[in-house]
Each structure stands twice: as C-alpha cells, then as structure tokens.
Design an enzyme around this catalytic site. Sequence first.
Site, PDB file in Angstrom:
ATOM      1  CB  THR A  78      -0.910   0.015   1.242  1.00 17.30           C
ATOM      2  OG1 THR A  78      -1.631  -1.206   1.310  1.00 17.30           O
ATOM      3  CG2 THR A  78      -1.880   1.172   1.199  1.00 17.30           C
ATOM      4  CE1 TYR A 112      -1.615  -4.560   6.420  1.00 18.25           C
ATOM      5  CE2 TYR A 112      -1.400  -4.199   4.057  1.00 18.25           C
ATOM      6  CZ  TYR A 112      -1.424  -3.701   5.340  1.00 18.25           C
ATOM      7  OH  TYR A 112      -1.267  -2.355   5.560  1.00 18.25           O
ATOM      8  NE  ARG A 148      -3.770   1.977   4.071  1.00 17.59           N
ATOM      9  CZ  ARG A 148      -3.624   3.069   3.328  1.00 17.59           C
ATOM     10  NH1 ARG A 148      -4.406   3.256   2.281  1.00 17.59           N
ATOM     11  NH2 ARG A 148      -2.716   3.969   3.621  1.00 17.59           N
TER      12      ARG A 148
END
Length: 297
Positions: free
Chosen positions: A48, A137, A142
């Site tokens: 990211t 993850y 997000r």
Amino acid sequence: MKIEQLYGTGVALVTPFAKDGSLDLPALRRVVRHSINGGVDYLVVLGTTGESVTLEPQEKEKVIQTVISENDGALPLVIGIGGNNTAKVAEELKKADLSAFDAVLSVSPYYNKPTQEGIYRHYKVLAEASPKPVILYNVPGRTGSNMLPETVVRIAQDCPNVVAIKEACGNMDQIRELIRTVPSGFYVISGDDITALPTIMEGGIGVISVLGQGMPAQMSRLVRLGLNGEYEAAKQIHEALKPGMDLIFREGNPAGIKAIFESLGIAGASVRLPLVEATAGLKSKISAFIEPFAITI
C-alpha cells in the site's frame, strides 16, 4: 523460505515520483540503499505504501527490477500481490515471476466486505495458487472488514503455505488473542509502527514498518532490543519515535513518509491522485522532528 527471514524490521517501500508524476527510479535506488545501510532486515515491494494501486503493470515491473537490482541479494524480498477479485489475484500469483522473492504479502479483500467465511475461502484459493509462502495482511481501516483471530487460525491450520500475518487492526486485545491462539510455526508481525513494540512484547516477531524506511537505524534498533527482551531500552526509543509515527500518518500514507525523504534529500514528496502531497505545515513539523536524528539517519 526460512521463517527467520521475517524476524525483525521489514519496510514497506515507497515508490518515488518525479514532479511530473513519472517514476523516479534513481530515487527508488536511494531509498533501497538507505534502508539496507540502516540495518533493516527485509524489504516489501508494491505494498500500500508503494501506491501499487496507481501503478501501471509496466511501471510495477520497473519498480520490481529496480529493487531487485539495487538490493543485489543483500536482504530477503517480499512482494505485495492482493486484491478483492480472488480469481484475478490467483491468476496473477500463478503467472508472476516470483523467483527473486521469498514471500508474498496479500491484503484481505477490500471494499466487498466479505464474511469471515469469504475471507477464509479467498486465502485458501491464494495459498493453493502461490508458489511462494503467503503472509496475510489484516488492515480493517483500509479494507472495511476485520479478519478475526479464529479465521486466521483456521487459515493457518488448513493452508501450510500461509506462514504469518501482518496485523494492522490496531487493537492490542485482538493481537494478544491472535498470538495466543495461532498454531506453532505461524507468526504475527505488527503492521503498525505504533504497535510494533507492544506486539513484540506479546510474542510477535517484528514489524513491517513505514517509518522504518525513513529512520532505519532507529526503528531497527527498537525492534532488535524488543526481540532481545531489552524492553526498557526499546521503550525509550519507542517514545522518541512516537511523534514521528503520528506525524507521517496525519495526512495519509505515504504522503508523510515521502515528506521525510524530501527532508533528507533522498526522494521527492510527490504522490499520485487521489492522494495529495503533504502540506507545507506538516512538512515543517516533520523536518523539525527529523532534525535531531539527522546525524544517525
């Protein structure tokens, strides 16, 4: 892959851009060299922080080759390959040349807001498709969904190719439960700089850091001290770095860490829309924070 390669400080590399928005590959080389010289333990490419969602396929390939070349075998490499289309991600894992990489970091599906069963099935497909070990993850802030500890345990038990999780839920109660319940041989890595030391103190094996690429010597020392059980010394460094951990996320990631690189003269602060560059006010605060550390950075 030896799991020891994931111990310590990994850094989620930025992708530097020139003022016109094009890739700045010489700056990327400087970022990689800065991290290596600062003593980090491994590098994460196209996460990211690397603004991978705004990179074209040919740009991603240039980033990958630049990092591989500059690293030159010095540190283990992890690549980010994830998304919210399970079939597409699985196909990418099958087709990609992952020979230079030691593991794949794959974010939990975002926007779709899958159930825990959907998250489990997503990773089961990816584990079967990936030729390299997979790191889960979890970043609810997000993705819009939280991968719960019982789901992680289920994945870890059923998918031998899934070896660890980058946990960025920000909830230490959840992190403690996760560390307590995952099977032996499965590892928890902090996904937030601010929870790196607390996670290590609970039994985690390190951090995938944002601040660590700008301040590699300091972040690496913090993590090493923590892993060695030298908690008081680690806490002193944590307290010193805490303002920076806050500042770099105030206007979004990676705007803050890129402001650090601009302050250090390593790379520019440009980001790609819909992200915007850090404001002059934030840049001033970041420069003031960095200044006392400048000799050792």
